[in-house]
Design a protein around this motif. Structure first.
Motif, PDB file in Angstrom:
ATOM      1  N   LYS A   6     -24.051   4.633  56.635  1.00  0.00           N
ATOM      2  CA  LYS A   6     -23.379   5.612  56.294  1.00  0.00           C
ATOM      3  C   LYS A   6     -21.770   4.400  55.731  1.00  0.00           C
ATOM      4  O   LYS A   6     -21.738   4.825  54.685  1.00  0.00           O
ATOM      5  CB  LYS A   6     -22.834   6.971  57.228  1.00  0.00           C
ATOM      6  CG  LYS A   6     -23.550   8.061  56.328  1.00  0.00           C
ATOM      7  CD  LYS A   6     -23.557   9.225  56.555  1.00  0.00           C
ATOM      8  CE  LYS A   6     -22.215  10.214  56.573  1.00  0.00           C
ATOM      9  NZ  LYS A   6     -21.368  11.135  56.911  1.00  0.00           N
ATOM     10  N   THR A   7     -21.157   3.522  56.680  1.00  0.00           N
ATOM     11  CA  THR A   7     -20.085   3.878  56.449  1.00  0.00           C
ATOM     12  C   THR A   7     -20.851   2.589  55.285  1.00  0.00           C
ATOM     13  O   THR A   7     -19.365   1.958  54.485  1.00  0.00           O
ATOM     14  CB  THR A   7     -19.025   3.408  57.558  1.00  0.00           C
ATOM     15  OG1 THR A   7     -19.448   4.109  58.634  1.00  0.00           O
ATOM     16  CG2 THR A   7     -17.561   2.935  57.237  1.00  0.00           C
ATOM     17  N   VAL A   8     -20.959   1.648  55.934  1.00  0.00           N
ATOM     18  CA  VAL A   8     -21.192   0.645  54.597  1.00  0.00           C
ATOM     19  C   VAL A   8     -21.938   1.547  53.288  1.00  0.00           C
ATOM     20  O   VAL A   8     -21.452   0.828  52.234  1.00  0.00           O
ATOM     21  CB  VAL A   8     -22.662  -0.207  55.252  1.00  0.00           C
ATOM     22  CG1 VAL A   8     -23.101  -1.447  54.116  1.00  0.00           C
ATOM     23  CG2 VAL A   8     -22.552  -0.773  56.582  1.00  0.00           C
ATOM     24  N   ASP A   9     -22.911   2.250  53.554  1.00  0.00           N
ATOM     25  CA  ASP A   9     -22.978   2.272  52.523  1.00  0.00           C
ATOM     26  C   ASP A   9     -21.993   3.043  51.327  1.00  0.00           C
ATOM     27  O   ASP A   9     -21.508   2.822  49.672  1.00  0.00           O
ATOM     28  CB  ASP A   9     -23.667   4.167  52.155  1.00  0.00           C
ATOM     29  CG  ASP A   9     -24.975   3.569  52.574  1.00  0.00           C
ATOM     30  OD1 ASP A   9     -25.424   2.727  52.577  1.00  0.00           O
ATOM     31  OD2 ASP A   9     -26.286   4.386  52.761  1.00  0.00           O
ATOM     32  N   HIS A  10     -20.519   3.980  52.039  1.00  0.00           N
ATOM     33  CA  HIS A  10     -19.996   4.440  51.318  1.00  0.00           C
ATOM     34  C   HIS A  10     -19.195   3.316  50.608  1.00  0.00           C
ATOM     35  O   HIS A  10     -18.005   3.103  49.787  1.00  0.00           O
ATOM     36  CB  HIS A  10     -18.777   5.171  52.607  1.00  0.00           C
ATOM     37  CG  HIS A  10     -17.412   5.312  51.993  1.00  0.00           C
ATOM     38  ND1 HIS A  10     -17.247   6.638  50.892  1.00  0.00           N
ATOM     39  CD2 HIS A  10     -15.983   5.523  52.458  1.00  0.00           C
ATOM     40  CE1 HIS A  10     -16.004   7.082  51.195  1.00  0.00           C
ATOM     41  NE2 HIS A  10     -15.394   6.067  52.033  1.00  0.00           N
ATOM     42  N   VAL A  11     -18.898   2.113  51.945  1.00  0.00           N
ATOM     43  CA  VAL A  11     -17.591   1.481  50.954  1.00  0.00           C
ATOM     44  C   VAL A  11     -17.822  -0.279  50.251  1.00  0.00           C
ATOM     45  O   VAL A  11     -17.247  -0.434  49.655  1.00  0.00           O
ATOM     46  CB  VAL A  11     -17.550  -0.054  51.969  1.00  0.00           C
ATOM     47  CG1 VAL A  11     -16.696  -0.951  52.236  1.00  0.00           C
ATOM     48  CG2 VAL A  11     -16.832   0.383  53.630  1.00  0.00           C
ATOM     49  N   ALA A  12     -19.751   0.218  49.833  1.00  0.00           N
ATOM     50  CA  ALA A  12     -19.774  -0.527  49.406  1.00  0.00           C
ATOM     51  C   ALA A  12     -19.873   0.127  47.781  1.00  0.00           C
ATOM     52  O   ALA A  12     -19.789  -0.410  46.449  1.00  0.00           O
ATOM     53  CB  ALA A  12     -21.807   0.010  49.154  1.00  0.00           C
ATOM     54  N   ALA A  13     -19.830   1.559  47.766  1.00  0.00           N
ATOM     55  CA  ALA A  13     -20.187   1.690  47.023  1.00  0.00           C
ATOM     56  C   ALA A  13     -18.545   2.540  46.390  1.00  0.00           C
ATOM     57  O   ALA A  13     -18.580   2.312  45.574  1.00  0.00           O
ATOM     58  CB  ALA A  13     -20.282   3.892  47.352  1.00  0.00           C
ATOM     59  N   ALA A  15     -16.727  -0.457  46.638  1.00  0.00           N
ATOM     60  CA  ALA A  15     -16.547  -1.442  45.579  1.00  0.00           C
ATOM     61  C   ALA A  15     -17.058  -2.025  44.826  1.00  0.00           C
ATOM     62  O   ALA A  15     -17.362  -3.303  44.410  1.00  0.00           O
ATOM     63  CB  ALA A  15     -16.300  -2.684  46.719  1.00  0.00           C
ATOM     64  N   ARG A  16     -17.744  -0.839  44.851  1.00  0.00           N
ATOM     65  CA  ARG A  16     -18.758  -0.577  43.681  1.00  0.00           C
ATOM     66  C   ARG A  16     -20.174  -1.896  43.896  1.00  0.00           C
ATOM     67  O   ARG A  16     -20.299  -2.948  42.453  1.00  0.00           O
ATOM     68  CB  ARG A  16     -18.432  -1.494  41.811  1.00  0.00           C
ATOM     69  CG  ARG A  16     -17.621  -0.335  41.822  1.00  0.00           C
ATOM     70  CD  ARG A  16     -18.452   1.030  41.297  1.00  0.00           C
ATOM     71  NE  ARG A  16     -17.390   1.816  40.909  1.00  0.00           N
ATOM     72  CZ  ARG A  16     -17.149   3.230  40.945  1.00  0.00           C
ATOM     73  NH1 ARG A  16     -16.467   2.982  42.140  1.00  0.00           N
ATOM     74  NH2 ARG A  16     -15.917   4.119  40.673  1.00  0.00           N
ATOM     75  N   LEU A  17     -20.848  -2.406  44.947  1.00  0.00           N
ATOM     76  CA  LEU A  17     -21.029  -3.864  45.151  1.00  0.00           C
ATOM     77  C   LEU A  17     -22.854  -3.249  44.729  1.00  0.00           C
ATOM     78  O   LEU A  17     -23.144  -1.997  46.227  1.00  0.00           O
ATOM     79  CB  LEU A  17     -21.064  -3.824  47.429  1.00  0.00           C
ATOM     80  CG  LEU A  17     -19.521  -4.851  46.751  1.00  0.00           C
ATOM     81  CD1 LEU A  17     -19.416  -5.623  48.086  1.00  0.00           C
ATOM     82  CD2 LEU A  17     -19.872  -5.995  45.970  1.00  0.00           C
ATOM     83  N   GLY A  18     -24.221  -3.886  45.325  1.00  0.00           N
ATOM     84  CA  GLY A  18     -25.592  -3.270  45.030  1.00  0.00           C
ATOM     85  C   GLY A  18     -26.083  -3.822  45.657  1.00  0.00           C
ATOM     86  O   GLY A  18     -26.008  -4.717  45.623  1.00  0.00           O
ATOM     87  N   LEU A  19     -26.577  -3.338  46.887  1.00  0.00           N
ATOM     88  CA  LEU A  19     -26.594  -4.287  48.562  1.00  0.00           C
ATOM     89  C   LEU A  19     -27.921  -3.867  48.568  1.00  0.00           C
ATOM     90  O   LEU A  19     -28.185  -2.985  48.375  1.00  0.00           O
ATOM     91  CB  LEU A  19     -25.679  -3.932  49.698  1.00  0.00           C
ATOM     92  CG  LEU A  19     -24.472  -3.964  49.493  1.00  0.00           C
ATOM     93  CD1 LEU A  19     -23.571  -3.764  50.790  1.00  0.00           C
ATOM     94  CD2 LEU A  19     -24.349  -5.888  49.219  1.00  0.00           C
ATOM     95  N   THR A  20     -28.335  -4.595  48.946  1.00  0.00           N
ATOM     96  CA  THR A  20     -30.218  -3.684  49.882  1.00  0.00           C
ATOM     97  C   THR A  20     -30.079  -3.595  51.640  1.00  0.00           C
ATOM     98  O   THR A  20     -28.804  -3.546  51.924  1.00  0.00           O
ATOM     99  CB  THR A  20     -31.403  -5.056  49.326  1.00  0.00           C
ATOM    100  OG1 THR A  20     -31.090  -6.171  50.535  1.00  0.00           O
ATOM    101  CG2 THR A  20     -31.775  -6.162  48.047  1.00  0.00           C
TER     102      THR A  20
END
Lengths: 96, 481
Positions: A6-13, A15-20
């Motif tokens: 969840k934290t990874v999703d949040h931080v990626a969002a 930073a506008r990072l699209g991660l698999t």
């Protein structure tokens, strides 16, 4: 400290990072490991140690208030992903 | 139930520097888009921001004038958010160790003094400007244009405590803040040019309660009038929600002045997750008591003090003192005229009635007045000495304003000097007597008040140039009074 998905999703969002999914799982593990490593510091007794705000022993570095044209605009525009000189062009960001 | 509004304001003023906060780009307004940019403010890799010394001096001056406690040590932090107006994807701002803390500003609301607490004053860089697609604007649909001229412009944010209780108080606070900032030369505070911006935090609570309600943050307030209207609208909106049993949601609302309404800006909550951390590119800053003292010493007399002095030193009425001290340039002008020996009240009258009007029409401030203070003092002296009438002084003033010439020069050129030749005046008197038989009869019948009417007629004939004292004296002689 563990970093969950969840934290990874949040931080990626943020930073506008699209991660698999794979990348997210991998990052969750790696980031947790990094934080655990740094966590060691909290075991030290820091009573009487001044907080450190900057790694270099520098203070009060100023410049004088003088305007100097840089003239790089056209070069930078040339290298922008999208430009309509003299403007940079970005996808519409008006909020819905 | 009655509710009490609780309002706090966050005001951004642009510090009056020549260059940006961390780079040498000009801050000149109205430049060609992206002309005032460089690798530093466009966030290109490998650059190093360096703090503008003048912005610290100006910020410090403001902080002291606002009775804040300057920090012995301050630093900058990165405020991270992703938006195209921010080339680095973070704004260099100040988080936990700002420039100054804990001040207050005294404001006057309907003649009542109110002290508004200030939480902090900090420095930060401005963001760029987005131009959205609009029909006929030339911006293709689905895109926005970006101009980074403002990115990196030095701003100072002044955060008030939630001490304001009405939209009117908020307006008075902004007026007082703007006046001080202009007095001490920290900012022009011109909302149209973006050198002053204001957000308002508004909540309501049951009257008498001491806990705070849930607040809404109002944005896009483009004038002091709109600040007032938007706050009133928000108080009404929240009151309605609470009275109908609803709950206030904490949110940011954008004000639309055309419809006088506000709308929730649906930024996701996570947008407020700024993940502040210390800016590693900038070292910390410390101010010695001597640094602070030298800034304090150079702060000019503040508006409230100057106003009080105008009352006591020049014995001016409240109204005059208010008007003359509204801007420091005007107060300086008035004091120069008074120093040249003019009667303060007469000078005040003339400045408020004539000079201010002409300056306003010409779009000039008092320090740009074409009539210099010495010339105005000379003009007032000519009236005081009876050399010209008040009417003439008002007639030649616009000529002085246009030409920048002294009153003596203008009088000579316009052939408008005071007529104090008894022979010329006698001719005017004879004419007036011949033309006003009824008045003459009244005076002969003992109605002395009609004498003033005849004096007026004679002044008119002489185009105001006859010496009124001499006219009265001669007229009395004529009637044996």
């Amino acid at each position: 400290m563990t970093i969950d998905r969840k934290t990874v999703d949040h931080v990626a969002a943020l930073a506008r990072l699209g991660l698999t999914d794979d990348e997210k799982s991998k990052l969750a593990t790696e980031l947790s490991g990094i934080l655990d490593h740094v966590e060691m510091l909290s075991k030290l007794n820091t009573d009487g140690v001044d907080p450190l705000y900057h790694i270099l022993p520098l203070k009060n570095v100023f410049r004088d208030d003088e305007a100097r044209p840089s003239d790089v605009r056209d070069d930078v525009l040339k290298h922008a992903p999208h430009a309509r000189p003299p403007f940079f062009v970005v996808p519409n960001v008006l909020e819905e | 139930m009655t509710y009490e509004p609780v309002i706090g304001l966050e005001v951004h003023v642009q510090l009056k520097t020549s260059s940006k906060l961390f780079c040498g780009c000009s801050v000149q307004f109205g430049q060609d888009p992206n002309r005032n940019t460089c690798p530093v403010c466009m966030g290109l890799p490998g650059v190093l921001p360096v703090l503008n010394r003048q912005s610290v001096l100006l910020g410090l001056r403001a902080a002291i004038a606002l009775n804040c406690r300057p920090a012995p040590f301050f630093k900058f932090d990165r405020k991270n958010y992703f938006y195209p107006d921010l080339p680095k994807a973070y704004q260099i701002s100040q988080y936990d160790l700002p420039l100054a803390l804990d001040g207050f500003l005294d404001v006057s609301v309907d003649g009542q003094a109110r002290r508004v607490g200030l939480e902090r004053v900090h420095m930060e860089e401005d963001a760029g400007k987005l131009v959205h697609a609009e029909p006929g604007h030339g911006v293709p649909a689905g895109t926005s244009f970006v101009d980074y001229n403002r990115a990196g412009v030095p701003l100072m944010e002044i955060v008030s405590r939630p001490d304001l209780r009405s939209s009117k108080e908020a307006h008075a606070y902004l007026d007082a803040l703007k006046q001080i900032m202009r007095y001490i030369g920290v900012s022009d505070c011109d909302m149209e040019k973006g050198s002053l911006r204001c957000d308002a935090n508004v909540s309501i609570r049951p009257a008498g309660s001491s806990t705070l309600g849930v607040k809404a943050e109002l944005k896009n307030l483009n004038s002091f009038k709109f600040v007032e209207r938007a706050i009133d609208g928000e108080i009404a909106r929240q009151t309605e929600i609470l009275q109908s049993g609803g709950k206030i949601v904490q949110e940011t609302r954008g004000y639309d002045s055309a419809s006088n309404t506000s709308h929730a800006q649906r930024s996701k909550e996570e947008a407020h997750d700024y993940r502040y951390f210390p800016e590693p590119d900038l070292p910390g800053f410390s101010l010695s008591p001597e640094n602070i003292e030298s800034v304090r010493k150079n702060i000019p007399e503040l508006p409230a003090v100057r106003r009080a002095r105008f009352l006591s030193e020049y014995h001016l009425p409240d109204y005059d003192a208010d008007v003359l001290t509204a801007e420091s340039t005007m107060a300086d002008y008035f004091e120069s005229v008074a120093r040249e020996g003019a009667d303060p009240k007469k000078a005040s009258n003339f400045i408020m009635a004539e000079l201010m009007h002409d300056l306003k029409s010409a779009g000039l401030s008092a320090d740009q007045s074409p009539v210099n203070p010495r010339h105005l003092a000379e003009l007032l002296k000519l009236v005081a000495d009876g050399k010209i009438s008040g009417k003439i002084s008002k007639e030649i003033f616009p000529v002085m304003f246009k030409s920048g010439k002294s009153p003596a020069e203008v009088l000579k050129e316009e052939n408008m000097e005071l007529i104090s030749d008894a022979g010329v005046i006698a001719a005017f008197i004879d004419q007036a007597i011949a033309e006003n038989p009824k008045a003459v009869q009244d005076i002969k019948g003992g109605k002395q008040s009609t004498l003033g009417f005849l004096v007026g007629q004679i002044m008119k004939k002489s185009r105001g140039q006859a010496d009124p004292a001499l006219v009265t004296q001669e007229l009395r002689k004529k009637f044996g009074l």
